[in-house]
Design a protein around this motif. Structure first.
Motif, PDB file in Angstrom:
ATOM      1  N   ALA A  25       0.824  -1.205   0.000  1.00 43.25           N
ATOM      2  CA  ALA A  25       0.000   0.000   0.000  1.00 43.25           C
ATOM      3  C   ALA A  25       0.861   1.259   0.000  1.00 43.25           C
ATOM      4  CB  ALA A  25      -0.939  -0.006   1.200  1.00 43.25           C
ATOM      5  N   VAL A  26       1.962   1.212   0.732  1.00 43.38           N
ATOM      6  CA  VAL A  26       2.863   2.369   0.778  1.00 43.38           C
ATOM      7  C   VAL A  26       3.603   2.515  -0.542  1.00 43.38           C
ATOM      8  CG1 VAL A  26       4.802   3.426   1.992  1.00 43.38           C
ATOM      9  CG2 VAL A  26       3.098   2.128   3.275  1.00 43.38           C
ATOM     10  N   VAL A  27       4.018   1.389  -1.121  1.00 36.19           N
ATOM     11  CA  VAL A  27       4.691   1.444  -2.422  1.00 36.19           C
ATOM     12  C   VAL A  27       3.779   2.093  -3.457  1.00 36.19           C
ATOM     13  CG1 VAL A  27       5.619   0.056  -4.317  1.00 36.19           C
ATOM     14  CG2 VAL A  27       6.173  -0.538  -1.949  1.00 36.19           C
ATOM     15  N   ALA A  28       2.515   1.708  -3.480  1.00 33.30           N
ATOM     16  CA  ALA A  28       1.570   2.282  -4.441  1.00 33.30           C
ATOM     17  C   ALA A  28       1.399   3.781  -4.219  1.00 33.30           C
ATOM     18  CB  ALA A  28       0.223   1.574  -4.332  1.00 33.30           C
ATOM     19  N   GLU A  29       1.344   4.178  -2.942  1.00 35.03           N
ATOM     20  CA  GLU A  29       1.179   5.594  -2.628  1.00 35.03           C
ATOM     21  C   GLU A  29       2.400   6.398  -3.071  1.00 35.03           C
ATOM     22  OE1 GLU A  29       0.819   8.455   1.331  1.00 35.03           O
ATOM     23  OE2 GLU A  29       0.355   6.324   1.482  1.00 35.03           O
ATOM     24  N   ALA A  61       8.850  -0.158  -8.219  1.00 41.41           N
ATOM     25  CA  ALA A  61       7.553  -0.504  -7.626  1.00 41.41           C
ATOM     26  C   ALA A  61       7.011  -1.811  -8.184  1.00 41.41           C
ATOM     27  CB  ALA A  61       6.562   0.626  -7.862  1.00 41.41           C
ATOM     28  N   ALA A  62       7.297  -2.108  -9.443  1.00 41.22           N
ATOM     29  CA  ALA A  62       6.769  -3.327 -10.055  1.00 41.22           C
ATOM     30  C   ALA A  62       7.284  -4.584  -9.362  1.00 41.22           C
ATOM     31  CB  ALA A  62       7.129  -3.363 -11.544  1.00 41.22           C
ATOM     32  N   ARG A  63       8.436  -4.515  -8.722  1.00 42.51           N
ATOM     33  CA  ARG A  63       8.964  -5.672  -8.000  1.00 42.51           C
ATOM     34  C   ARG A  63       8.048  -6.078  -6.841  1.00 42.51           C
ATOM     35  NH1 ARG A  63      14.761  -2.722  -7.261  1.00 42.51           N
ATOM     36  NH2 ARG A  63      15.255  -2.450  -9.485  1.00 42.51           N
ATOM     37  N   THR A  64       7.377  -5.096  -6.267  1.00 45.70           N
ATOM     38  CA  THR A  64       6.460  -5.370  -5.155  1.00 45.70           C
ATOM     39  C   THR A  64       5.029  -5.520  -5.631  1.00 45.70           C
ATOM     40  OG1 THR A  64       7.878  -4.142  -3.606  1.00 45.70           O
ATOM     41  CG2 THR A  64       5.573  -4.483  -2.963  1.00 45.70           C
ATOM     42  N   LEU A  65       4.600  -4.635  -6.532  1.00 48.50           N
ATOM     43  CA  LEU A  65       3.188  -4.569  -6.918  1.00 48.50           C
ATOM     44  C   LEU A  65       2.844  -5.438  -8.115  1.00 48.50           C
ATOM     45  CD1 LEU A  65       2.702  -0.690  -6.619  1.00 48.50           C
ATOM     46  CD2 LEU A  65       2.207  -2.429  -4.891  1.00 48.50           C
ATOM     47  N   GLY A  66       3.836  -5.741  -8.950  1.00 53.25           N
ATOM     48  CA  GLY A  66       3.568  -6.454 -10.192  1.00 53.25           C
ATOM     49  C   GLY A  66       3.323  -5.487 -11.329  1.00 53.25           C
ATOM     50  N   ASP A  67       3.574  -5.932 -12.550  1.00 48.42           N
ATOM     51  CA  ASP A  67       3.455  -5.062 -13.713  1.00 48.42           C
ATOM     52  C   ASP A  67       2.016  -4.655 -14.019  1.00 48.42           C
ATOM     53  OD1 ASP A  67       6.184  -4.851 -14.420  1.00 48.42           O
ATOM     54  OD2 ASP A  67       6.131  -6.857 -15.281  1.00 48.42           O
ATOM     55  N   GLY A  68       1.032  -5.414 -13.531  1.00 52.04           N
ATOM     56  CA  GLY A  68      -0.354  -5.121 -13.857  1.00 52.04           C
ATOM     57  C   GLY A  68      -1.056  -4.224 -12.856  1.00 52.04           C
ATOM     58  N   HIS A  69      -0.355  -3.754 -11.837  1.00 52.75           N
ATOM     59  CA  HIS A  69      -0.989  -2.880 -10.845  1.00 52.75           C
ATOM     60  C   HIS A  69      -1.355  -1.539 -11.479  1.00 52.75           C
ATOM     61  CE1 HIS A  69      -1.425  -0.371  -7.232  1.00 52.75           C
ATOM     62  NE2 HIS A  69      -1.594  -1.499  -6.557  1.00 52.75           N
TER      63      HIS A  69
END
Length: 328
Positions: free
Chosen positions: A55-59, A91-99
């Motif tokens: 959630a923090v990575v996305a923010e 960020a993609a390492r945590t969230l994935g490329d499709g986030h």
């Protein structure tokens, strides 16, 4: 000093992300170059590398994308590309490329690649991003429409006029359905139609939708000084030039150019585009020396800011060559 308890780390990271985001406008607007924006970029990247809470990575990635958008809209394309490209990868390492946040960052990266003159890479990046967004969120999703608007501009500059125009009409209709007819993004897409049509198409479209009245609609709903309103007048001046209404086009682009120069300075990319159109109108009205002098300055400034081989510089140099060849 005692080590920060692991349980507190996400809260501290979120607080840091919030502070970085607070330093940026919610919707970055066009403006003169601001070197202070660059100072934020290393902190955003460091925070993305530090935190592992999705959630923090996305923010924080949203902050990075907003920062890159601000850099983009002040004409600092290299910094925008470096910032958003690196942030999306981290960020993609945590969230994935499709986030959703990763795809939004990739979309911004594609638009920056276009401004850097890397058209083929921009097209590939935006097509891939748009496909993923449409599959996950639908074609009418605002993020999908943002990518579509960016892609149509790339396609137009690559010479794919028909595909570009089809996508632009769909984007304008989608934004109107999703955001309403007077939202700035809807009006921006409709304004782009003014710049994409030839004389016969403009006449037909104006008969159906009153397209040539768009600058007045923008001024009514957004204010005359809004960036989208000024951009609509810029595109309207081009439409008038296409229609052979040279005196009107010259008057309008002269006013738009003065607005851009006052607001952004002489090296700002949109100001240079406006001065290039002004060179066309002045020359078409018989003021050839003035038009050539304007184009000389545009070519020099584009070469200095973008490079000698950037497509915008090459196009300006070609236009200057034509104006000189046609000089009585």
């Amino acid at each position: 000093m005692a080590a920060t308890p692991a349980a507190q780390a996400p809260l501290l990271d979120a607080t840091a992300g919030g502070l970085l985001g607070a330093a940026l406008p919610d919707v970055p607007d066009a403006g003169p170059y601001d070197p202070r924006l660059r100072l934020l970029a290393p902190h955003v990247r460091a925070l993305l590398r530090r935190t592992g809470e999705p959630a923090v990575v996305a923010e924080v990635l949203e902050v990075a994308t907003r920062l890159a958008t601000a850099m983009h809209r002040t004409g600092d394309y290299p910094s925008a590309w470096e910032t958003v490209g690196a942030a999306a990868d981290i960020a993609a390492r945590t969230l994935g490329d499709g986030h959703r946040a990763v795809l939004a960052a990739r979309s911004r990266a594609g638009r920056v690649l276009f401004r850097l003159g890397r058209y083929a890479e921009a097209e590939e990046s935006l097509r891939r991003t748009l496909t993923a967004q449409r599959q996950q969120f639908g074609a009418e999703d605002p993020d999908s429409l943002d990518s579509a608007h960016g892609l149509q501009l790339v396609l137009r500059n690559l010479g794919h006029a028909e595909e570009s125009l089809t996508l632009l009409y769909a984007t304008a209709a989608g934004r109107q359905a999703a955001l309403g007819p007077w939202h700035p993004l809807t009006l921006r897409s409709r304004s782009s139609i003014l710049a994409a049509l030839g004389a016969a198409e403009l006449t037909a479209e104006d008969g159906r939708t009153g397209l040539l009245s768009l600058p007045g609609q923008c001024a009514e709903h957004l204010g005359v000084d809004h960036t989208v309103s000024v951009g609509a007048r810029h595109n309207h001046a081009w439409a008038l030039f296409q229609l052979g209404r040279l005196e009107e086009a010259d008057s309008e682009i002269g006013e738009v150019t003065e607005t851009y120069l006052h607001r952004f300075g002489p090296d700002y990319p949109i100001a240079l585009a406006a001065r290039q159109l002004q060179a066309r109108t002045r020359t078409a009205l018989g003021h050839t020396g003035e038009g050539i002098a304007l184009m000389d300055d545009v070519v020099a400034r584009r070469a200095q800011s973008l490079g000698q081989d950037h497509p915008f510089t090459v196009a300006s140099r070609d236009l200057l060559r034509r104006l000189r060849a046609e000089r009585p």
